[in-house]
Design an enzyme around this catalytic site. Structure first.
Site, PDB file in Angstrom:
ATOM      1  N   ASP A  66      -2.940   6.030  -4.520  1.00 23.01           N
ATOM      2  CA  ASP A  66      -2.107   5.215  -3.639  1.00 23.01           C
ATOM      3  C   ASP A  66      -0.996   4.513  -4.415  1.00 23.01           C
ATOM      4  O   ASP A  66      -0.976   4.537  -5.645  1.00 23.01           O
ATOM      5  CB  ASP A  66      -2.972   4.188  -2.877  1.00 23.01           C
ATOM      6  CG  ASP A  66      -4.084   3.587  -3.755  1.00 23.01           C
ATOM      7  OD1 ASP A  66      -3.941   3.584  -4.984  1.00 23.01           O
ATOM      8  OD2 ASP A  66      -5.092   3.122  -3.192  1.00 23.01           O
ATOM      9  N   ASP A 135     -13.572  -5.023   1.864  1.00 25.54           N
ATOM     10  CA  ASP A 135     -13.657  -4.655   3.286  1.00 25.54           C
ATOM     11  C   ASP A 135     -14.060  -3.194   3.484  1.00 25.54           C
ATOM     12  O   ASP A 135     -13.967  -2.669   4.594  1.00 25.54           O
ATOM     13  CB  ASP A 135     -12.332  -4.967   3.996  1.00 25.54           C
ATOM     14  CG  ASP A 135     -11.157  -4.144   3.455  1.00 25.54           C
ATOM     15  OD1 ASP A 135     -11.370  -3.299   2.541  1.00 25.54           O
ATOM     16  OD2 ASP A 135     -10.029  -4.326   3.952  1.00 25.54           O
ATOM     17  N   HIS A 137     -12.646  -0.495   2.025  1.00 26.60           N
ATOM     18  CA  HIS A 137     -11.614   0.547   1.900  1.00 26.60           C
ATOM     19  C   HIS A 137     -11.842   1.401   0.656  1.00 26.60           C
ATOM     20  O   HIS A 137     -12.385   0.931  -0.340  1.00 26.60           O
ATOM     21  CB  HIS A 137     -10.192  -0.038   1.941  1.00 26.60           C
ATOM     22  CG  HIS A 137      -9.790  -0.857   0.752  1.00 26.60           C
ATOM     23  ND1 HIS A 137      -9.246  -2.116   0.860  1.00 26.60           N
ATOM     24  CD2 HIS A 137      -9.814  -0.587  -0.587  1.00 26.60           C
ATOM     25  CE1 HIS A 137      -8.949  -2.568  -0.346  1.00 26.60           C
ATOM     26  NE2 HIS A 137      -9.293  -1.672  -1.239  1.00 26.60           N
ATOM     27  N   GLU A 142      -7.798   1.217   5.103  1.00 26.94           N
ATOM     28  CA  GLU A 142      -8.420  -0.004   5.583  1.00 26.94           C
ATOM     29  C   GLU A 142      -9.349   0.304   6.765  1.00 26.94           C
ATOM     30  O   GLU A 142      -9.303   1.412   7.317  1.00 26.94           O
ATOM     31  CB  GLU A 142      -7.330  -1.000   5.994  1.00 26.94           C
ATOM     32  CG  GLU A 142      -6.424  -1.440   4.836  1.00 26.94           C
ATOM     33  CD  GLU A 142      -7.106  -2.413   3.857  1.00 26.94           C
ATOM     34  OE1 GLU A 142      -8.338  -2.348   3.681  1.00 26.94           O
ATOM     35  OE2 GLU A 142      -6.386  -3.240   3.257  1.00 26.94           O
TER      36      GLU A 142
HETATM   37  C1  F6R Z   1      -6.796   1.443  -6.130  1.00 26.98           C
HETATM   38  C2  F6R Z   1      -7.463   1.641  -4.854  1.00 26.98           C
HETATM   39  C3  F6R Z   1      -8.300   0.584  -4.249  1.00 26.98           C
HETATM   40  C4  F6R Z   1      -9.206  -0.140  -5.244  1.00 26.98           C
HETATM   41  C5  F6R Z   1     -10.029  -1.214  -4.531  1.00 26.98           C
HETATM   42  C6  F6R Z   1     -10.941  -1.969  -5.472  1.00 26.98           C
HETATM   43  O1  F6R Z   1      -6.094   2.608  -6.507  1.00 26.98           O
HETATM   44  O2  F6R Z   1      -7.309   2.668  -4.291  1.00 26.98           O
HETATM   45  O3  F6R Z   1      -9.102   1.163  -3.252  1.00 26.98           O
HETATM   46  O4  F6R Z   1     -10.045   0.778  -5.869  1.00 26.98           O
HETATM   47  O5  F6R Z   1      -9.174  -2.110  -3.893  1.00 26.98           O
HETATM   48  O6  F6R Z   1     -10.149  -2.669  -6.386  1.00 26.98           O
HETATM   49  P1  F6R Z   1     -10.809  -3.352  -7.667  1.00 26.98           P
HETATM   50  O7  F6R Z   1     -11.354  -2.260  -8.483  1.00 26.98           O
HETATM   51  O8  F6R Z   1      -9.643  -4.033  -8.337  1.00 26.98           O
HETATM   52  O9  F6R Z   1     -11.841  -4.281  -7.164  1.00 26.98           O
END
Ligand code: F6R
Length: 259
Positions: A66, A135, A137, A142
Site C-alpha cells: 500500500d 481494527d 485491517h 479497512e
Molecule cells: C502496512 C500495512 C498495514 C500495517 C498495519 C499494522 O504496509 O499494510 O496494514 O501492517 O497497520 O501496522 P504496525 O505494524 O505499525 O502496527
C-alpha cells in the site's frame, strides 16, 4: 491456517526471515513487503543474513501492499521511502524491482489497474508479509472492505490515522486516503505470513483467526487461504480460545514440515 505463538518478537523475526530466505533461494522470487512496525525485526534479520551469511535478493522482485495518497516517494513517511530505509538500502535488492502504488498519480484508479497488471506480469506474489491493524485491517483494507477487492483507493478510519500518527508529527499530518492491494489481490499470494505483537493487537488477532470470516474483520480473509501462517507473541495471542491447541500442534510439528 497455522498459528505460531512465539516467546519474543525476535523469534517471530527469525521465523519470518526463514520463510523469506526459502522463497529467495528459489528462482525469480516475487516477495510481498509490508511497512509499519511489525515487519521491522524480520527485515533486520534478513539484512543480517545478507551481510553475514550471503543471503541474496539479487534476482527478486518486490511489491508493497500500500501507499499513502499525496505523499511523493521522497517524503520520509511514504511507504516507498520507508521500505528503502528499512530494507532495500541494506541488501542487494534492485530498487527498480521494488514496486509500490504511486499515491501521487493524477488518475488513481488507472494507477491501481497498472499495479494489478504489474503483479500479474511478475507471475503473482510467492510470499506476502502482513501486519494487522487494531481494527483488523490488512494492507489498508479497512473494515467492510470487499473480501474480493482489488487494488484501489481507500479512506482510512480515524482509528488507523490515530494509530499511525506516531510516524508523523501529528494525526493531522496522516493522509486520509491510501492506495492498497485489495483483499482479493492479497489472497492470490501463494503464502500469507501475518505478524502481530503486543496486547494492543490481541482483539484483532482473535477476530481474524477465530472469529467469523467477515468483512467486519478484513484479516479474517486469511481463514479462506490455503497457506496462511500467523506469527504472534504471547500478548497478541492472549485472546485466542485455541491457544493451547496451537502450542500443542507446534510442539508436535513434524520435522519435514516447514512453515
Ligand atoms: C502496512 C500495512 C498495514 C500495517 C498495519 C499494522 O504496509 O499494510 O496494514 O501492517 O497497520 O501496522 P504496525 O505494524 O505499525 O502496527
Amino acid at each position: 491456517m497455522e498459528v505460531v505463538i512465539c516467546t519474543s518478537a525476535e523469534e517471530i523475526g527469525r521465523h519470518v526471515a526463514d520463510v523469506y530466505e526459502e522463497a529467495l533461494r528459489r528462482p525469480d522470487p516475487v516477495i510481498g513487503l509490508a511497512t509499519g512496525s511489525s515487519p521491522l525485526l524480520a527485515y533486520q534479520e534478513l539484512i543480517r543474513r545478507h551481510r553475514e551469511e550471503g543471503l541474496s535478493f539479487a534476482g527478486a522482485t518486490a511489491f508493497l501492499l500500500d501507499e499513502y495518497v499525496g505523499l511523493p516517494a521522497a517524503h520520509p513517511e511514504s511507504y516507498a521511502a520507508v521500505i528503502r530505509r528499512e530494507l532495500v538500502d541494506h541488501v542487494d535488492l534492485a530498487p527498480a524491482r521494488v514496486h509500490s502504488p504511486d499515491g501521487t498519480a493524477t488518475d488513481l484508479p488507472a494507477e491501481c489497474a497498472r499495479y494489478e497488471a504489474l503483479i500479474a506480469r511478475a507471475g503473482g506474489i510467492d510470499v506476502q508479509l502482513l501486519g494487522i491493524g487494531t481494527d483488523g485491517h490488512v494492507g489498508f483494507n479497512e473494515p467492510m472492505s470487499s473480501l474480493s477487492s482489488r487494488t484501489r483507493p481507500k479512506t482510512l478510519t480515524e482509528q488507523t490515522r490515530q494509530d499511525n500518527a506516531r510516524f508523523f508529527g501529528s494525526v493531522d499530518d496522516v493522509p486520509r486516503h491510501v492506495l492498497t492491494q485489495g483483499l482479493g489481490t492479497i489472497g492470490e499470494a501463494r503464502h500469507l505470513v501475518l505478524v502481530a505483537t503486543g496486547e494492543g493487537k490481541a482483539e484483532a488477532v482473535a477476530a481474524a483467526v477465530e472469529g467469523p470470516l467477515s468483512a467486519r474483520c478484513p484479516a479474517s480473509v486469511l481463514q479462506w487461504h490455503p497457506h496462511a501462517t500467523v506469527f504472534v507473541d504471547e500478548a497478541a495471542a492472549s485472546h485466542l480460545d485455541f491457544a493451547d491447541y496451537y502450542r500443542h500442534a507446534l510442539a508436535h510439528k513434524p520435522k519435514w514440515q516447514g512453515f
